[in-house]
Design a protein around this motif. Structure first.
Motif, mmCIF file in Angstrom:
data_model
loop_
_atom_site.group_PDB
_atom_site.id
_atom_site.type_symbol
_atom_site.label_atom_id
_atom_site.label_comp_id
_atom_site.label_asym_id
_atom_site.label_seq_id
_atom_site.Cartn_x
_atom_site.Cartn_y
_atom_site.Cartn_z
ATOM 1 N N MET A 1 0.835 -1.091 -0.031
ATOM 2 C CA MET A 1 0.049 -0.051 0.020
ATOM 3 C C MET A 1 0.795 1.086 0.077
ATOM 4 N N ALA A 2 2.094 1.268 0.733
ATOM 5 C CA ALA A 2 2.659 2.345 1.195
ATOM 6 C C ALA A 2 3.724 2.782 -0.330
ATOM 7 N N GLU A 3 4.111 1.595 -0.971
ATOM 8 C CA GLU A 3 5.202 2.382 -2.173
ATOM 9 C C GLU A 3 4.430 3.142 -3.054
ATOM 10 N N PRO A 4 3.257 2.839 -3.539
ATOM 11 C CA PRO A 4 2.386 3.536 -4.599
ATOM 12 C C PRO A 4 2.176 4.676 -3.912
ATOM 13 N N ALA A 5 1.760 4.875 -2.860
ATOM 14 C CA ALA A 5 1.367 6.341 -1.967
ATOM 15 C C ALA A 5 2.579 7.081 -1.958
ATOM 16 N N TRP A 6 3.731 6.699 -1.663
ATOM 17 C CA TRP A 6 4.749 7.427 -1.770
ATOM 18 C C TRP A 6 5.015 7.980 -2.829
ATOM 19 N N ALA A 7 4.993 7.164 -4.040
ATOM 20 C CA ALA A 7 5.385 7.358 -5.576
ATOM 21 C C ALA A 7 4.128 8.562 -5.827
ATOM 22 N N THR A 8 3.210 8.207 -5.623
ATOM 23 C CA THR A 8 1.982 9.341 -6.181
ATOM 24 C C THR A 8 2.311 10.465 -5.469
ATOM 25 N N SER A 9 2.824 10.667 -4.217
ATOM 26 C CA SER A 9 3.064 11.856 -3.606
ATOM 27 C C SER A 9 4.428 12.308 -3.937
ATOM 28 N N LEU A 10 5.242 11.740 -4.576
ATOM 29 C CA LEU A 10 6.495 12.362 -5.484
ATOM 30 C C LEU A 10 7.446 12.437 -4.182
ATOM 31 N N VAL A 11 7.426 11.350 -3.199
ATOM 32 C CA VAL A 11 8.310 11.312 -2.103
ATOM 33 C C VAL A 11 9.070 9.765 -2.110
ATOM 34 N N PRO A 12 10.238 9.959 -1.883
ATOM 35 C CA PRO A 12 10.958 8.309 -1.482
ATOM 36 C C PRO A 12 10.479 7.886 -0.349
ATOM 37 N N PRO A 13 10.447 6.452 -0.175
ATOM 38 C CA PRO A 13 10.044 5.873 0.933
ATOM 39 C C PRO A 13 11.332 6.250 2.079
ATOM 40 N N PRO A 14 10.821 6.357 3.435
ATOM 41 C CA PRO A 14 11.606 6.721 4.379
ATOM 42 C C PRO A 14 12.870 5.253 4.341
ATOM 43 N N ALA A 15 14.072 5.805 4.980
ATOM 44 C CA ALA A 15 15.103 5.032 4.870
ATOM 45 C C ALA A 15 14.863 3.931 5.887
ATOM 46 N N GLY A 16 15.133 2.590 5.579
ATOM 47 C CA GLY A 16 14.876 1.237 6.394
ATOM 48 C C GLY A 16 13.504 0.861 6.935
ATOM 49 N N VAL A 17 12.338 1.471 5.964
ATOM 50 C CA VAL A 17 11.132 1.094 6.620
ATOM 51 C C VAL A 17 10.759 -0.416 6.734
ATOM 52 N N PRO A 18 11.282 -1.301 5.808
ATOM 53 C CA PRO A 18 10.898 -2.549 6.056
ATOM 54 C C PRO A 18 11.350 -3.253 7.266
ATOM 55 N N ALA A 19 12.526 -2.827 7.703
ATOM 56 C CA ALA A 19 13.070 -3.598 8.714
ATOM 57 C C ALA A 19 12.485 -3.039 10.146
ATOM 58 N N LYS A 20 12.009 -1.789 10.189
ATOM 59 C CA LYS A 20 11.333 -1.093 11.172
ATOM 60 C C LYS A 20 9.857 -1.258 11.369
ATOM 61 N N LEU A 21 9.169 -1.811 10.413
ATOM 62 C CA LEU A 21 7.797 -2.027 10.427
ATOM 63 C C LEU A 21 7.266 -2.920 11.898
ATOM 64 N N GLY A 22 7.990 -4.057 12.101
ATOM 65 C CA GLY A 22 7.668 -5.082 13.216
ATOM 66 C C GLY A 22 7.704 -4.266 14.531
ATOM 67 N N ASP A 23 8.600 -3.343 14.688
ATOM 68 C CA ASP A 23 8.753 -2.497 16.093
ATOM 69 C C ASP A 23 7.693 -1.448 16.129
ATOM 70 N N ILE A 24 7.560 -0.758 14.662
ATOM 71 C CA ILE A 24 6.389 -0.009 14.797
ATOM 72 C C ILE A 24 4.954 -0.486 15.173
ATOM 73 N N ARG A 25 4.840 -1.709 14.357
ATOM 74 C CA ARG A 25 3.597 -2.417 14.673
ATOM 75 C C ARG A 25 3.589 -2.826 16.137
ATOM 76 N N ALA A 26 4.346 -3.393 16.639
ATOM 77 C CA ALA A 26 4.222 -3.910 18.337
ATOM 78 C C ALA A 26 3.870 -2.929 19.023
ATOM 79 N N ALA A 27 4.616 -1.414 18.797
ATOM 80 C CA ALA A 27 4.173 -0.424 19.777
ATOM 81 C C ALA A 27 3.199 0.163 19.419
ATOM 82 N N LEU A 28 2.558 0.280 18.240
ATOM 83 C CA LEU A 28 1.308 0.744 18.011
ATOM 84 C C LEU A 28 0.142 -0.177 18.426
ATOM 85 N N ASP A 29 0.285 -1.501 18.083
ATOM 86 C CA ASP A 29 -0.663 -2.394 18.528
ATOM 87 C C ASP A 29 -0.951 -2.262 19.893
ATOM 88 N N ALA A 30 0.058 -2.294 20.775
ATOM 89 C CA ALA A 30 -0.435 -2.059 22.216
ATOM 90 C C ALA A 30 -1.078 -0.816 22.711
#
Length: 173
Positions: free
Chosen positions: A118-147
Motif C-alpha cells: 500500500m505504501a510504495e505507490p502512495a509515496w510514489a504518487t506523493s512524489l516522495v521516496p520511501p523513508p530509509a529502512g522502513v521494511p526492517a522497522k515495521l515490526g517494531d512500529i507495529r508492536a508499539a502501535l498495537d499495544a
C-alpha cells in the motif's frame, strides 16, 4: 514532550507539553476507531523522523502551522501532482504510511508485505521516496502501535492516554 490524547465521541482532544514548558492543544475529528495522531507518533518515532508532524510540534510549531506548511509546500494530491518542497518530505512520507496503518486497522490488520504494497505507490504518487529502512522497522512500529491501540480500544470515552516524544527528537526546548 508529553502528549495526552483524550478519547472523544466525534473528535479526540490532544494536549501537548513541550520540554520547554510551552503548551498547545488541538482536536482531531475521528476518521476511524483510533486517533490519527497516535499513528503519526508511532510511525515517526519508529522511523526516527525529526521533521514529521510530532518533530515539528516538538520544535514549537502549532499543529495548524504544520498543516499550512504542508499545503504551501505542495502537499501532493491527485489535483496537484507536483514535486513537494523538500521541507515537507518527512510529513508526506509519514502521512502516507499512517494512511496504510489506519486502513489496516479498519480492515482487521495487514502484514508487513501488505503495508509496503500500500505504501510504495502512495509515496510514489506523493512524489516522495520511501523513508530509509522502513521494511526492517515495521515490526517494531507495529508492536508499539498495537499495544497503544489495544489500550485505546479498551479505554472509555473521556479517558486520556499519554505518550512521551523522545527528548531530542525535533525538540528544541
Amino acid at each position: 514532550m508529553r502528549i495526552a490524547i483524550t478519547k472523544g465521541t466525534a473528535q479526540d482532544h490532544v494536549a501537548v507539553t513541550r520540554t520547554d514548558g510551552s503548551r498547545t492543544n488541538f482536536t482531531f475529528a475521528k476518521k476511524g476507531p483510533y486517533p490519527h495522531d497516535a499513528f503519526h507518533f508511532f510511525i515517526e518515532r519508529g522511523l526516527g523522523m525529526q521533521v514529521g508532524f510530532w518533530g515539528l510540534v516538538a520544535r514549537g510549531m502549532e499543529p495548524e502551522a504544520v498543516q499550512a506548511m504542508a499545503l504551501a509546500g505542495g502537499h501532493a494530491s491527485a489535483k496537484r501532482a507536483a514535486a513537494p518542497d523538500p521541507g515537507i518530505v518527512e510529513l508526506l512520507q509519514a502521512e502516507r504510511l499512517v494512511e496504510c496503518f489506519e486502513a489496516a486497522s479498519w480492515s482487521g490488520g495487514a502484514d508487513d508485505a501488505a503495508i509496503m504494497a500500500m505504501a510504495e505507490p502512495a509515496w510514489a504518487t506523493s512524489l516522495v521516496p520511501p523513508p530509509a529502512g522502513v521494511p526492517a522497522k515495521l515490526g517494531d512500529i507495529r508492536a508499539a502501535l498495537d499495544a497503544f491501540l489495544g489500550e485505546w480500544r479498551d479505554a472509555a470515552v473521556n479517558a486520556t492516554l499519554e505518550l512521551e516524544w523522545p527528548e531530542g527528537e525535533g525538540d528544541q526546548g
